[in-house]
Design a protein around this motif. Sequence first.
Motif, PDB file in Angstrom:
ATOM      1  N   VAL A  89       0.844  -1.189   0.000  1.00 31.43           N
ATOM      2  CA  VAL A  89       0.000   0.000   0.000  1.00 31.43           C
ATOM      3  C   VAL A  89       0.887   1.250   0.000  1.00 31.43           C
ATOM      4  O   VAL A  89       1.817   1.367   0.791  1.00 31.43           O
ATOM      5  CB  VAL A  89      -0.952  -0.019   1.215  1.00 31.43           C
ATOM      6  CG1 VAL A  89      -1.773   1.253   1.279  1.00 31.43           C
ATOM      7  CG2 VAL A  89      -1.858  -1.246   1.143  1.00 31.43           C
ATOM      8  N   ARG A  90       0.576   2.157  -0.912  1.00 30.32           N
ATOM      9  CA  ARG A  90       1.381   3.353  -1.142  1.00 30.32           C
ATOM     10  C   ARG A  90       0.812   4.585  -0.431  1.00 30.32           C
ATOM     11  O   ARG A  90      -0.363   4.612  -0.069  1.00 30.32           O
ATOM     12  CB  ARG A  90       1.435   3.664  -2.651  1.00 30.32           C
ATOM     13  CG  ARG A  90       1.865   2.503  -3.493  1.00 30.32           C
ATOM     14  CD  ARG A  90       1.531   2.700  -4.963  1.00 30.32           C
ATOM     15  NE  ARG A  90       0.118   3.056  -5.107  1.00 30.32           N
ATOM     16  CZ  ARG A  90      -0.372   3.853  -6.057  1.00 30.32           C
ATOM     17  NH1 ARG A  90       0.412   4.371  -6.967  1.00 30.32           N
ATOM     18  NH2 ARG A  90      -1.653   4.130  -6.116  1.00 30.32           N
TER      19      ARG A  90
ATOM     20  N   GLU B 225       1.387  -1.471   4.324  1.00 30.87           N
ATOM     21  CA  GLU B 225       0.952  -2.856   4.552  1.00 30.87           C
ATOM     22  C   GLU B 225       1.059  -3.627   3.248  1.00 30.87           C
ATOM     23  O   GLU B 225       0.864  -3.076   2.167  1.00 30.87           O
ATOM     24  CB  GLU B 225      -0.511  -2.908   5.023  1.00 30.87           C
ATOM     25  CG  GLU B 225      -0.681  -2.954   6.503  1.00 30.87           C
ATOM     26  CD  GLU B 225      -2.099  -3.342   6.905  1.00 30.87           C
ATOM     27  OE1 GLU B 225      -2.454  -4.533   6.768  1.00 30.87           O
ATOM     28  OE2 GLU B 225      -2.822  -2.455   7.365  1.00 30.87           O
ATOM     29  N   THR B 226       1.329  -4.908   3.363  1.00 26.98           N
ATOM     30  CA  THR B 226       1.281  -5.803   2.219  1.00 26.98           C
ATOM     31  C   THR B 226      -0.109  -6.405   2.182  1.00 26.98           C
ATOM     32  O   THR B 226      -0.596  -6.920   3.189  1.00 26.98           O
ATOM     33  CB  THR B 226       2.338  -6.913   2.348  1.00 26.98           C
ATOM     34  OG1 THR B 226       3.628  -6.290   2.401  1.00 26.98           O
ATOM     35  CG2 THR B 226       2.284  -7.869   1.170  1.00 26.98           C
TER      36      THR B 226
ATOM     37  N   VAL C 223      -9.617 -11.000   6.071  1.00 31.81           N
ATOM     38  CA  VAL C 223     -10.231 -10.330   4.930  1.00 31.81           C
ATOM     39  C   VAL C 223     -10.461  -8.866   5.283  1.00 31.81           C
ATOM     40  O   VAL C 223     -11.131  -8.547   6.264  1.00 31.81           O
ATOM     41  CB  VAL C 223     -11.564 -11.003   4.532  1.00 31.81           C
ATOM     42  CG1 VAL C 223     -12.244 -10.229   3.409  1.00 31.81           C
ATOM     43  CG2 VAL C 223     -11.339 -12.456   4.125  1.00 31.81           C
ATOM     44  N   ALA C 224      -9.886  -7.985   4.472  1.00 34.21           N
ATOM     45  CA  ALA C 224     -10.047  -6.545   4.686  1.00 34.21           C
ATOM     46  C   ALA C 224     -11.232  -5.995   3.907  1.00 34.21           C
ATOM     47  O   ALA C 224     -11.897  -5.064   4.356  1.00 34.21           O
ATOM     48  CB  ALA C 224      -8.779  -5.804   4.280  1.00 34.21           C
TER      49      ALA C 224
ATOM     50  N   TYR D 236      -6.966  -9.259   1.204  1.00 29.45           N
ATOM     51  CA  TYR D 236      -6.528  -9.793   2.494  1.00 29.45           C
ATOM     52  C   TYR D 236      -5.421  -8.934   3.092  1.00 29.45           C
ATOM     53  O   TYR D 236      -4.533  -8.463   2.370  1.00 29.45           O
ATOM     54  CB  TYR D 236      -5.957 -11.204   2.309  1.00 29.45           C
ATOM     55  CG  TYR D 236      -6.946 -12.222   1.844  1.00 29.45           C
ATOM     56  CD1 TYR D 236      -7.694 -12.961   2.763  1.00 29.45           C
ATOM     57  CD2 TYR D 236      -7.126 -12.478   0.488  1.00 29.45           C
ATOM     58  CE1 TYR D 236      -8.604 -13.919   2.333  1.00 29.45           C
ATOM     59  CE2 TYR D 236      -8.032 -13.431   0.048  1.00 29.45           C
ATOM     60  CZ  TYR D 236      -8.762 -14.139   0.978  1.00 29.45           C
ATOM     61  OH  TYR D 236      -9.664 -15.085   0.542  1.00 29.45           O
ATOM     62  N   LYS D 237      -5.451  -8.779   4.393  1.00 33.05           N
ATOM     63  CA  LYS D 237      -4.336  -8.193   5.121  1.00 33.05           C
ATOM     64  C   LYS D 237      -3.208  -9.224   5.174  1.00 33.05           C
ATOM     65  O   LYS D 237      -3.432 -10.402   4.906  1.00 33.05           O
ATOM     66  CB  LYS D 237      -4.778  -7.817   6.537  1.00 33.05           C
ATOM     67  CG  LYS D 237      -5.813  -6.685   6.553  1.00 33.05           C
ATOM     68  CD  LYS D 237      -6.332  -6.396   7.932  1.00 33.05           C
ATOM     69  CE  LYS D 237      -5.314  -5.795   8.858  1.00 33.05           C
ATOM     70  NZ  LYS D 237      -4.800  -4.474   8.517  1.00 33.05           N
ATOM     71  N   ALA D 238      -2.021  -8.796   5.547  1.00 30.34           N
ATOM     72  CA  ALA D 238      -0.862  -9.699   5.599  1.00 30.34           C
ATOM     73  C   ALA D 238      -1.084 -10.862   6.556  1.00 30.34           C
ATOM     74  O   ALA D 238      -0.561 -11.955   6.343  1.00 30.34           O
ATOM     75  CB  ALA D 238       0.394  -8.921   5.989  1.00 30.34           C
TER      76      ALA D 238
END
Length: 156
Positions: free
Chosen positions: A17-18, A79-80, A110-111, A104-106
């Motif tokens: 995430v940028r 975050e990846t 589930v985001a 999905y979060k790292a």
Amino acid sequence: MPRHLCFPMEYAKTYTVRWADMDPNVHMRHSAYTDYAAQLRLEFLADQGFPMQRFAELGIGPILFREDTRFLKEISLSETIKVTAELSGLSADGSRWRILHTIYKADGRVAATVAVDGAWLDLRLRKLTVPPPAMAEAMLQLDKHETYADIERKEK
């Protein structure tokens, strides 16, 4: 073996995430979720032999009728995330499609989910069109989501 001749598979990519994805609340802005889903769809199609240059040659492009995002967990800067795509519907001629993306979060939670309904647009005539058979076949290379249902086209 060419990718389009293989069996369906989970299609997923990871992204970091940028800063440009952040909103004033210092978490990922709502439209960034759909941006990552769109990026994944374009990468999938390119991997199947349909990069943007091929779309230009064919004179067609993907369009969306509906996009529905469900936000479940916050995503923060750097975050990846893992984004997946599953086919949740397809018309017999391949002209209409439905894809469900899961973000999905790292840690595996589930985001968000992003559900899209789309079709193919003839860029010259500016009308919906049926894609080449190989493109319709490429869509079938996505895993089918548990909610998969054929899309029935209504005759005019």
